[in-house]
Design a protein around this motif. Structure first.
Motif, PDB file in Angstrom:
ATOM      1  N   ARG A 180       0.821  -1.210   0.000  1.00  0.00           N
ATOM      2  CA  ARG A 180       0.000   0.000   0.000  1.00  0.00           C
ATOM      3  C   ARG A 180       0.851   1.255   0.000  1.00  0.00           C
ATOM      4  N   GLU A 181       1.893   1.258   0.792  1.00  0.00           N
ATOM      5  CA  GLU A 181       2.696   2.482   0.906  1.00  0.00           C
ATOM      6  C   GLU A 181       3.394   2.799  -0.425  1.00  0.00           C
ATOM      7  N   ALA A 182       3.688   1.756  -1.217  1.00  0.00           N
ATOM      8  CA  ALA A 182       4.368   2.006  -2.480  1.00  0.00           C
ATOM      9  C   ALA A 182       3.384   2.341  -3.589  1.00  0.00           C
ATOM     10  N   SER A 183       2.118   2.113  -3.355  1.00  0.00           N
ATOM     11  CA  SER A 183       1.137   2.310  -4.415  1.00  0.00           C
ATOM     12  C   SER A 183       0.904   3.779  -4.705  1.00  0.00           C
ATOM     13  N   GLU A 184       0.786   4.061  -5.977  1.00  0.00           N
ATOM     14  CA  GLU A 184       0.545   5.457  -6.373  1.00  0.00           C
ATOM     15  C   GLU A 184      -0.937   5.768  -6.418  1.00  0.00           C
ATOM     16  N   ASP A 185      -1.742   4.736  -6.380  1.00  0.00           N
ATOM     17  CA  ASP A 185      -3.190   4.923  -6.477  1.00  0.00           C
ATOM     18  C   ASP A 185      -3.849   3.948  -5.505  1.00  0.00           C
ATOM     19  N   PRO A 186      -3.720   4.203  -4.219  1.00  0.00           N
ATOM     20  CA  PRO A 186      -4.215   3.248  -3.220  1.00  0.00           C
ATOM     21  C   PRO A 186      -5.723   3.004  -3.309  1.00  0.00           C
ATOM     22  N   ALA A 187      -6.460   4.020  -3.710  1.00  0.00           N
ATOM     23  CA  ALA A 187      -7.917   3.842  -3.826  1.00  0.00           C
ATOM     24  C   ALA A 187      -8.241   2.830  -4.924  1.00  0.00           C
ATOM     25  N   LEU A 188      -7.503   2.923  -6.018  1.00  0.00           N
ATOM     26  CA  LEU A 188      -7.719   1.997  -7.118  1.00  0.00           C
ATOM     27  C   LEU A 188      -7.357   0.580  -6.698  1.00  0.00           C
TER      28      LEU A 188
END
Lengths: 204, 173
Positions: B90-98
């Motif tokens: 999650r922390e690396a994700s650029e689009d956590p909502a997606l």
């Protein structure tokens, strides 16, 4: 459905692509790609009318070859209608090497025309070599057989001249006539040159 | 050697897209192994390759070979590989909502959306990959995108681009 919503959604998903076009991948011209291609095309055979699980092509000209070759268990395999199901047990073909080899100057010039008339021809890799025999795992039958394994027995008096030097782990292209392996370049290491001669001679 | 030459030409056209397909889904080492498997199947089944849909067909083969490879590995390794694909940290994700919204979809729906957005395939091409009719692929794609949009709307602070969020629960035909 409104296409612009989906275009936007598609773009949003595309933004998470771990391998976007900006990251390079190996081109098909790379040495690795070429090696992979070569390996695939040499070790297996296209078999359009045979199920994908079977590797052997339907043998041609069986009648002549059946009479000519001294075989253990080959007869049953040759009479097989071929191609319906992969055989589970390994079949073996036994061949002999010429004793003594040809004398100087007795070889006729190598020609694809002569090659294509060979009744038995296959490609395989040596799995065992000892002082009296050579064993090969066949990966491709060009003509006259269906066995998984071929053994070539050398007569005790042979000086090993004239027959190909068989090295374990190396792939060879072999022809035989009347149960005896041919020399004079009609049997040898599967170099690209010899391979293309075999491909040309036995093209369908 | 003409069949060999045309096979080489075929491979040249799909070699890079196939690598991307595989490396999007598994680690580089597994991807390389599976690529070899795919080429072997292509060689053996070259008569089956549909003209004009060579790449989708090859993706279909890659999908099958990948499934085999994931089945074959030891259980721990399999788990690690699946998780790496399905759940980026999650922390690396650029689009956590997606990413979050995607987790509420089925694995098959996620793969469908990947084929659509990463491989950028049309519904007709996706049909070839999955071995279903174009209508079935179209329907599945529509369901997956609708579901994803719904899940994105549900999450606070998320926006489906182009959709202002005022029209809730709208079902499009």
């Amino acid at each position: 459905m409104t296409p612009d919503h989906d275009d936007a959604l598609r773009a949003r998903l595309a933004a998470t692509d771990p391998m976007p076009p900006s990251l390079p991948v190996d081109p098909p011209t790379s040495p690795r790609a070429q090696e992979l291609l070569e390996r695939v095309m040499l070790t297996t055979e296209q078999a359009p009318d045979v199920p994908a699980t079977t590797r052997w092509r339907k043998p041609a000209a069986l009648a002549a070859a059946a009479a000519a070759v001294a075989a253990i268990g080959l007869g049953a395999v040759l009479l097989d209608d071929g191609g319906s199901a992969p055989t589970k047990a390994k079949t073996t073909l036994a061949l002999k090497a010429q004793g003594g080899g040809p004398s100087m100057g007795s070889c006729i010039r190598f020609s694809v025309d002569v090659l294509k008339d060979m009744p038995v021809a296959f490609g395989g890799t040596v799995t065992a070599v000892d002082e009296s025999s050579v064993t090969l795992d066949v990966d491709h039958w060009y003509k006259g057989g269906d066995a998984d394994v071929v053994t070539i027995s050398t007569p005790s008096s042979t000086t090993s001249e004239g027959i190909a030097e068989f090295t374990k782990g190396t792939r060879y292209l072999v022809t035989a006539t009347e149960g005896t392996v041919n020399t004079c370049g009609y049997t040898g290491e599967a170099t690209p040159d010899l391979q293309s001669s075999f491909d040309e001679a036995f093209a369908p | 050697m003409s069949s060999g030459a045309s096979f080489e030409a075929l491979v040249a056209g799909v070699y890079q897209p196939l690598q991307r397909y595989l490396r999007r889904r598994v680690d580089a080492t597994t991807a390389e192994d599976v690529l070899g498997d795919v080429l072997l199947v292509m060689w053996r089944r070259v008569e089956d390759i549909p003209a004009g849909a060579e790449l989708p067909w090859c993706y279909g083969v890659a999908r099958g070979c990948l499934a085999n490879a994931l089945r074959g590995s030891d259980r721990h390794l399999r788990l690690v590989r699946r998780l790496a694909l399905e759940r980026p940290p999650r922390e690396a994700s650029e689009d956590p909502a997606l990413d979050d919204a995607l987790q509420s979809l089925a694995a098959g729906e996620r793969e469908l959306l990947r084929l659509w957005a990463w491989e950028h395939l049309s519904a007709a091409e996706i049909a070839v990959v999955l071995g279903v009719t174009p209508n079935a692929a179209s329907l599945r794609l529509h369901r997956a995108t609708t579901k994803l949009k719904k899940e994105l709307l549900r999450r606070q602070g998320s926006r489906v681009p182009g959709h202002l969020g005022e029209r809730q629960g709208e079902e499009t035909r």
